[in-house]
Scaffold this active site. Structure first.
Site, PDB file in Angstrom:
ATOM      1  N   SER A  77      -5.326   6.223   7.213  1.00  0.00           N
ATOM      2  CA  SER A  77      -4.968   5.542   5.968  1.00  0.00           C
ATOM      3  C   SER A  77      -3.459   5.538   5.789  1.00  0.00           C
ATOM      4  CB  SER A  77      -5.606   6.268   4.793  1.00  0.00           C
ATOM      5  OG  SER A  77      -4.935   7.502   4.585  1.00  0.00           O
ATOM      6  N   LYS A  78      -3.035   4.761   4.816  1.00  0.00           N
ATOM      7  CA  LYS A  78      -1.616   4.684   4.501  1.00  0.00           C
ATOM      8  C   LYS A  78      -1.099   6.065   4.125  1.00  0.00           C
ATOM      9  CE  LYS A  78       1.063   2.940   0.609  1.00  0.00           C
ATOM     10  NZ  LYS A  78       2.160   3.843   0.892  1.00  0.00           N
ATOM     11  N   ARG A  79      -1.953   6.833   3.435  1.00  0.00           N
ATOM     12  CA  ARG A  79      -1.522   8.165   3.004  1.00  0.00           C
ATOM     13  C   ARG A  79      -1.236   9.100   4.183  1.00  0.00           C
ATOM     14  NH1 ARG A  79      -5.590  10.387  -0.138  1.00  0.00           N
ATOM     15  NH2 ARG A  79      -6.362   8.283  -0.460  1.00  0.00           N
TER      16      ARG A  79
ATOM     17  N   ASP B 139       2.254   8.389   5.224  1.00  0.00           N
ATOM     18  CA  ASP B 139       3.236   8.965   4.292  1.00  0.00           C
ATOM     19  C   ASP B 139       3.324  10.479   4.497  1.00  0.00           C
ATOM     20  OD1 ASP B 139       3.508   6.461   3.291  1.00  0.00           O
ATOM     21  OD2 ASP B 139       2.238   6.781   1.525  1.00  0.00           O
TER      22      ASP B 139
END
Ligand code: GLU
Length: 505
Positions: A261-263, A266
């Site tokens: 995921s994008k998380r 990050d």
């Protein structure tokens, strides 16, 4: 049946393109090119609630950067346009009508409140053969009442009428035969009168048919939709030209636990988007491969091997080689762990393999930002000395800044270890020797300085370490006489003088 290969990449413009979507597009591209087929870019924007401005442009820009070219589609044109679903409203209406007339679909008026009430009343409520006769639709209302409601402008949807208890076979080129019982498929909404648009399922199937798509290659997350799509093909009488399906494995988190995921990006500090994305609503910026210094060829190579293997140990593939070698047979069924370190490794390999002059051209923009204007041949020479040490072009600065800029600070650790009590006096002496040299080119200066060290009986290491600290500011960098040769006699002396004035031990 011998059919021309036509595949499509069909993103919904709901945000930046995820790196998994890029891989899907890449596999479609490889498959199309390998079979002399066509690749189509279709924008699936029938869900206006999820539309994000700028997303479509972002998608196009990403593929331009990556060098993935489409043969037809949004921004290119072609005989099956328009390629943006929101511009194809009228086309879909005809097929909604066809399904209604054939009794394969029906009109439903249930309001959100009514649906919610049913959900409360029936555990695991599903709108299907077991419940549809309790609902407000054209199967339960008299025809005149249906007409009246529609004429009065009441909002309705059109649902597919799924026949229960039937095994639906999906022949998947990656997964083999997938069999799902139609009883678990609900009567999905195909069309909404509110915006006069079909939902994803209908638009997707109608367009695949009209655009003569031969293979649907897409992410595993769409596998649950496949039985419905098969049933829709059948309901529309298009079974003979149904595309072949291939559902690609998920991209997993680096530890293999769940979907990437994008998380994760990050949290672990790597991009999950091809280009930097500026969220128009929140203003948040997400990093992209392009802005992080990746070469498009490296990203392609990296992604190609996430879910496909060539059956050999080869790891470096050009796009052309991938076109030759790719095959759906060797796409794996299980998810592919996203090994970000491997991504860096690929970039390193591509950087190493590039001609020095090409890397130097890219590095010039970093130099300009630092206020340095330097001749391209000289930059090329320096790049050749240090490029094996980095993964990304901007990292070159750390490895070679001292060629272009005198150090103003001296690394504490290096000083402690390598700047000896005798260093200042030796450097003074070395300055005199250098000042007396007519030819200060590397090939000449090196033997002369070495001979001087020997004459004096100094430790080579001690002199060279101190000399390096004067020129570089730390104990690092390539061969010292490469540096002196590049910066020249005056600059060498200036740096030594500055060091002697500023190093206090
Ligand atoms: N619009 C879908 C998506 O966003 C397309 C799925 C498909 O390829 O059928 O991925």
């Amino acid at each position: 049946m011998d059919r021309k290969v036509r595949v499509r990449f069909a993103p919904s413009p709901t945000g930046p393109l995820h790196i998994g979507g890029v891989r899907t597009a890449l596999y479609n591209y490889l498959f199309a090119k390998q079979h002399d087929g066509d690749l189509i870019l279709r924008i699936e924007d029938t869900d206006s609630n999820r539309f994000v401005p700028g997303a479509e442009e972002y998608i196009q820009e990403s593929f331009r950067w990556l060098g993935i070219r489409f043969d037809e589609g949004v921004g290119i044109g072609g005989p099956h346009g328009p390629y943006r679903q929101s511009e194809r409203r009228d086309i879909y209406k005809k097929y909604v009508r066809q399904l209604l007339d054939a009794g394969k679909a029906y009109v439903a008026f249930d309001t959100p409140t009514e649906l919610e009430a049913k959900r409360q009343e029936i555990p695991n409520f599903q709108y299907d053969a077991s419940t549809r006769m309790q609902m407000v639709n054209s199967l339960t209302l008299p025809p005149e009442e249906v007409e009246r409601r529609i004429a009065a402008g009441e909002k309705y949807v059109v649902r597919i009428k799924i026949e229960p208890n039937e095994d639906v076979h999906v022949h998947d080129l990656v997964r083999g035969e997938v069999v799902i019982n139609s009883s678990i498929v609900d009567d999905k909404v195909l069309y909404k009168s509110a915006d006069e648009l079909p939902t994803y399922h209908l638009a997707n199937v109608v367009d695949d048919y009209l655009m003569e798509i031969s293979h649907v290659i897409r992410g595993e997350e769409w596998l649950p939709s496949a039985p419905l799509h098969v049933l829709l093909y059948r309901a529309l009488g298009w079974e003979d030209v149904m595309p072949q399906f291939a559902h690609l494995p998920l991209l997993l988190k680096p530890d293999g636990n769940g979907k990437l995921s994008k998380r994760d990006g990050d949290r672990l500090g790597f991009p999950v988007f091809p280009l930097e994305w500026h969220d128009p609503k929140t203003g948040d910026v997400s990093s992209g491969y392009r802005e992080s210094g990746y070469f498009p060829e490296a990203v392609i190579n990296f992604l190609a091997l996430l879910g496909w293997h060539a059956g050999s140990n080869q790891e470096i593939y050009s796009l052309d080689e991938l076109v030759r070698e790719f095959s759906l047979d060797r796409v794996s069924k299980s998810g592919a762990k996203f090994d970000f370190e491997k991504g860096k490794w690929f970039n390193h390999q591509y950087l190493k393999a590039k001609p020095d002059s090409e890397v130097a051209d890219l590095f010039q923009s970093v130099l300009v930002q630092k206020g340095i204007i330097e001749d391209s041949e000289r930059v090329t020479h320096v790049v050749g000395l240090v490029k094996d040490r980095v993964n990304f072009v901007p990292e070159l600065w750390n490895e070679c800044s001292f060629f272009f800029k005198a150090p103003t600070e001296f690394d504490e650790k290096s000083l402690k270890k390598r700047w000896k009590a005798e260093s200042p006096a030796q450097m003074e002496e070395l300055m005199q020797l250098i000042a007396s040299m007519d030819d200060f080119s590397g090939v000449h200066a090196e033997p002369e300085i070495m001979a001087w060290i020997e004459r004096k009986g100094y430790g080579v290491g001690i002199v060279m370490n101190a000399f390096r600290i004067c020129l570089v500011g730390a104990a690092r960098g390539p061969h010292i006489f490469e540096i002196t040769d590049f910066i020249g006699k005056e600059e060498t002396l200036n740096r030594m003088r500055y060091a002697l004035e500023h190093i206090s031990m």
